[in-house]
Design a protein around this motif. Sequence first.
Motif, PDB file in Angstrom:
ATOM      1  N   PRO A  86       0.809  -1.235   0.000  1.00 52.20           N
ATOM      2  CA  PRO A  86       0.000   0.000   0.000  1.00 52.20           C
ATOM      3  C   PRO A  86       0.842   1.285   0.000  1.00 52.20           C
ATOM      4  CG  PRO A  86      -0.901  -1.576   1.558  1.00 52.20           C
ATOM      5  CD  PRO A  86       0.388  -2.153   1.063  1.00 52.20           C
ATOM      6  N   SER A  87       1.920   1.304   0.759  1.00 49.72           N
ATOM      7  CA  SER A  87       2.731   2.531   0.814  1.00 49.72           C
ATOM      8  C   SER A  87       3.406   2.805  -0.527  1.00 49.72           C
ATOM      9  CB  SER A  87       3.781   2.421   1.921  1.00 49.72           C
ATOM     10  OG  SER A  87       4.690   1.366   1.640  1.00 49.72           O
ATOM     11  N   GLN A  88       3.878   1.758  -1.190  1.00 49.72           N
ATOM     12  CA  GLN A  88       4.528   1.927  -2.489  1.00 49.72           C
ATOM     13  C   GLN A  88       3.525   2.314  -3.574  1.00 49.72           C
ATOM     14  OE1 GLN A  88       7.763   2.063  -2.892  1.00 49.72           O
ATOM     15  NE2 GLN A  88       8.030   1.622  -0.726  1.00 49.72           N
ATOM     16  N   ARG A  89       2.347   1.696  -3.539  1.00 48.55           N
ATOM     17  CA  ARG A  89       1.299   2.032  -4.502  1.00 48.55           C
ATOM     18  C   ARG A  89       0.893   3.491  -4.340  1.00 48.55           C
ATOM     19  NH1 ARG A  89      -0.605   0.230  -8.618  1.00 48.55           N
ATOM     20  NH2 ARG A  89      -0.225  -1.930  -8.095  1.00 48.55           N
ATOM     21  N   ALA A  90       0.751   3.933  -3.084  1.00 45.30           N
ATOM     22  CA  ALA A  90       0.369   5.332  -2.817  1.00 45.30           C
ATOM     23  C   ALA A  90       1.445   6.287  -3.327  1.00 45.30           C
ATOM     24  CB  ALA A  90       0.139   5.531  -1.323  1.00 45.30           C
ATOM     25  N   ARG A  91       2.702   5.928  -3.126  1.00 42.86           N
ATOM     26  CA  ARG A  91       3.799   6.781  -3.593  1.00 42.86           C
ATOM     27  C   ARG A  91       3.801   6.866  -5.124  1.00 42.86           C
ATOM     28  NH1 ARG A  91       9.538   5.407  -1.379  1.00 42.86           N
ATOM     29  NH2 ARG A  91       8.683   6.453   0.429  1.00 42.86           N
ATOM     30  N   LEU A  92       3.617   5.731  -5.793  1.00 50.01           N
ATOM     31  CA  LEU A  92       3.573   5.722  -7.255  1.00 50.01           C
ATOM     32  C   LEU A  92       2.416   6.569  -7.763  1.00 50.01           C
ATOM     33  CD1 LEU A  92       4.652   4.613  -9.963  1.00 50.01           C
ATOM     34  CD2 LEU A  92       3.080   2.684  -9.655  1.00 50.01           C
ATOM     35  N   GLU A  93       1.250   6.415  -7.174  1.00 56.38           N
ATOM     36  CA  GLU A  93       0.085   7.191  -7.598  1.00 56.38           C
ATOM     37  C   GLU A  93       0.267   8.679  -7.327  1.00 56.38           C
ATOM     38  OE1 GLU A  93      -2.291   6.190  -9.544  1.00 56.38           O
ATOM     39  OE2 GLU A  93      -1.281   4.243  -9.509  1.00 56.38           O
ATOM     40  N   LEU A  94       0.904   9.023  -6.217  1.00 56.92           N
ATOM     41  CA  LEU A  94       1.186  10.424  -5.915  1.00 56.92           C
ATOM     42  C   LEU A  94       2.059  11.047  -7.002  1.00 56.92           C
ATOM     43  CD1 LEU A  94       1.275  12.905  -3.955  1.00 56.92           C
ATOM     44  CD2 LEU A  94       3.327  11.845  -2.984  1.00 56.92           C
ATOM     45  N   TRP A  95       3.121  10.338  -7.401  1.00 59.72           N
ATOM     46  CA  TRP A  95       4.017  10.871  -8.420  1.00 59.72           C
ATOM     47  C   TRP A  95       3.358  10.878  -9.791  1.00 59.72           C
ATOM     48  CZ3 TRP A  95       7.841  13.970  -7.803  1.00 59.72           C
ATOM     49  CH2 TRP A  95       8.469  14.017  -6.564  1.00 59.72           C
ATOM     50  N   ARG A  96       2.483   9.928 -10.059  1.00 62.18           N
ATOM     51  CA  ARG A  96       1.736   9.960 -11.325  1.00 62.18           C
ATOM     52  C   ARG A  96       0.835  11.182 -11.389  1.00 62.18           C
ATOM     53  NH1 ARG A  96       0.055   3.682 -12.408  1.00 62.18           N
ATOM     54  NH2 ARG A  96       1.970   3.148 -13.496  1.00 62.18           N
ATOM     55  N   ARG A  97       0.137  11.460 -10.286  1.00 58.48           N
ATOM     56  CA  ARG A  97      -0.732  12.647 -10.251  1.00 58.48           C
ATOM     57  C   ARG A  97       0.085  13.925 -10.420  1.00 58.48           C
ATOM     58  NH1 ARG A  97      -3.019   9.894  -6.050  1.00 58.48           N
ATOM     59  NH2 ARG A  97      -2.121  11.290  -4.491  1.00 58.48           N
ATOM     60  N   ARG A  98       1.224  13.979  -9.759  1.00 62.40           N
ATOM     61  CA  ARG A  98       2.080  15.171  -9.876  1.00 62.40           C
ATOM     62  C   ARG A  98       2.550  15.363 -11.317  1.00 62.40           C
ATOM     63  NH1 ARG A  98       5.936  14.641  -4.505  1.00 62.40           N
ATOM     64  NH2 ARG A  98       4.366  15.383  -3.025  1.00 62.40           N
ATOM     65  N   THR A  99       2.932  14.266 -11.945  1.00 64.53           N
ATOM     66  CA  THR A  99       3.394  14.344 -13.329  1.00 64.53           C
ATOM     67  C   THR A  99       2.265  14.752 -14.259  1.00 64.53           C
ATOM     68  OG1 THR A  99       5.002  12.599 -12.886  1.00 64.53           O
ATOM     69  CG2 THR A  99       4.532  13.050 -15.182  1.00 64.53           C
ATOM     70  N   ASP A 100       1.086  14.172 -14.070  1.00 61.03           N
ATOM     71  CA  ASP A 100      -0.054  14.486 -14.928  1.00 61.03           C
ATOM     72  C   ASP A 100      -0.574  15.902 -14.714  1.00 61.03           C
ATOM     73  OD1 ASP A 100       0.028  11.995 -16.089  1.00 61.03           O
ATOM     74  OD2 ASP A 100      -1.537  11.146 -14.795  1.00 61.03           O
ATOM     75  N   SER A 101      -0.595  16.346 -13.456  1.00 58.94           N
ATOM     76  CA  SER A 101      -1.185  17.658 -13.172  1.00 58.94           C
ATOM     77  C   SER A 101      -0.207  18.806 -13.412  1.00 58.94           C
ATOM     78  CB  SER A 101      -1.698  17.709 -11.725  1.00 58.94           C
ATOM     79  OG  SER A 101      -0.622  17.616 -10.812  1.00 58.94           O
ATOM     80  N   ARG A 102       1.073  18.502 -13.497  1.00 60.91           N
ATOM     81  CA  ARG A 102       2.080  19.551 -13.715  1.00 60.91           C
ATOM     82  C   ARG A 102       3.019  19.166 -14.855  1.00 60.91           C
ATOM     83  NH1 ARG A 102       2.830  18.896  -7.686  1.00 60.91           N
ATOM     84  NH2 ARG A 102       1.314  20.320  -6.799  1.00 60.91           N
ATOM     85  N   PRO A 103       2.490  19.081 -16.066  1.00 61.05           N
ATOM     86  CA  PRO A 103       3.355  18.665 -17.175  1.00 61.05           C
ATOM     87  C   PRO A 103       4.500  19.644 -17.435  1.00 61.05           C
ATOM     88  CG  PRO A 103       1.226  19.398 -18.002  1.00 61.05           C
ATOM     89  CD  PRO A 103       1.125  19.353 -16.509  1.00 61.05           C
ATOM     90  N   PHE A 104       4.306  20.928 -17.133  1.00 61.55           N
ATOM     91  CA  PHE A 104       5.383  21.893 -17.334  1.00 61.55           C
ATOM     92  C   PHE A 104       6.565  21.582 -16.417  1.00 61.55           C
ATOM     93  CE2 PHE A 104       7.573  25.854 -16.246  1.00 61.55           C
ATOM     94  CZ  PHE A 104       7.999  26.240 -17.513  1.00 61.55           C
ATOM     95  N   LEU A 105       6.275  21.310 -15.141  1.00 60.85           N
ATOM     96  CA  LEU A 105       7.352  20.993 -14.202  1.00 60.85           C
ATOM     97  C   LEU A 105       8.008  19.663 -14.543  1.00 60.85           C
ATOM     98  CD1 LEU A 105       5.852  22.203 -10.807  1.00 60.85           C
ATOM     99  CD2 LEU A 105       7.623  23.283 -12.183  1.00 60.85           C
ATOM    100  N   VAL A 138      13.674   5.811 -17.353  1.00 57.02           N
ATOM    101  CA  VAL A 138      12.932   4.662 -16.809  1.00 57.02           C
ATOM    102  C   VAL A 138      11.791   5.142 -15.926  1.00 57.02           C
ATOM    103  CG1 VAL A 138      13.095   2.631 -15.322  1.00 57.02           C
ATOM    104  CG2 VAL A 138      14.932   3.141 -16.946  1.00 57.02           C
ATOM    105  N   VAL A 139      12.078   6.108 -15.063  1.00 53.52           N
ATOM    106  CA  VAL A 139      11.056   6.633 -14.155  1.00 53.52           C
ATOM    107  C   VAL A 139       9.930   7.304 -14.942  1.00 53.52           C
ATOM    108  CG1 VAL A 139      10.626   8.325 -12.326  1.00 53.52           C
ATOM    109  CG2 VAL A 139      12.633   6.847 -12.214  1.00 53.52           C
ATOM    110  N   ALA A 140      10.265   8.029 -15.990  1.00 52.29           N
ATOM    111  CA  ALA A 140       9.239   8.673 -16.820  1.00 52.29           C
ATOM    112  C   ALA A 140       8.305   7.624 -17.415  1.00 52.29           C
ATOM    113  CB  ALA A 140       9.890   9.500 -17.925  1.00 52.29           C
ATOM    114  N   GLY A 141       8.855   6.506 -17.835  1.00 49.36           N
ATOM    115  CA  GLY A 141       8.022   5.417 -18.348  1.00 49.36           C
ATOM    116  C   GLY A 141       7.141   4.823 -17.269  1.00 49.36           C
ATOM    117  N   GLN A 142       7.694   4.641 -16.085  1.00 51.37           N
ATOM    118  CA  GLN A 142       6.915   4.078 -14.984  1.00 51.37           C
ATOM    119  C   GLN A 142       5.787   5.008 -14.557  1.00 51.37           C
ATOM    120  OE1 GLN A 142      10.028   3.316 -12.113  1.00 51.37           O
ATOM    121  NE2 GLN A 142      10.081   1.144 -12.651  1.00 51.37           N
ATOM    122  N   LEU A 143       6.033   6.299 -14.617  1.00 51.27           N
ATOM    123  CA  LEU A 143       5.012   7.262 -14.206  1.00 51.27           C
ATOM    124  C   LEU A 143       4.001   7.543 -15.306  1.00 51.27           C
ATOM    125  CD1 LEU A 143       7.162   9.851 -12.229  1.00 51.27           C
ATOM    126  CD2 LEU A 143       5.711   8.023 -11.326  1.00 51.27           C
ATOM    127  N   GLY A 144       4.260   7.022 -16.492  1.00 54.58           N
ATOM    128  CA  GLY A 144       3.336   7.249 -17.593  1.00 54.58           C
ATOM    129  C   GLY A 144       3.389   8.662 -18.128  1.00 54.58           C
TER     130      GLY A 144
END
Length: 156
Positions: free
Chosen positions: A76-95, A116-122
Amino acid sequence: MRELLSLLAIGFTSALFPLVNIEAYISVRAAVSGVGPVWLLSLAAALGQMVGKYLWYRLGASSLGWGWVRRKIDKPSQRARLELWRRRTDSRPFLAGCLVFVSAVVGLPPFAVLSVVAGQLGMHLALFLGVGLAGRWLRFAAILGGVGWLEHLGVL
């Protein structure tokens, strides 16, 4: 033409195998045979690099389906961290694009790891490839330009 193809091939190889150093190659090549058309040569090296980084991106995207990675992500902690970074990437494409650009130009964080991380975050593929290409192109142009400047000063 052969020179551009060799830069493309060395760029691709160096993107996959970090022991092959494209920066050293283009510096020595420029010092030995002259700088030549900086923007064209640096574009060839950057294109080769981005084809290789695209493979790292795809590897990152597919890695979430691997058993041992899936077991880590299912916590659960890892899934939450991955989803947090996905949301950050999706909501702030400029950053996210700025981070890719800085990594492509400066190398911090290492661009191979970031690919690799960019691929994982989608991260949007066009954003990754476009900004990464611009950053790598600028990096290699600066190296070639620096060698040309040293030649002009008579240092080389």
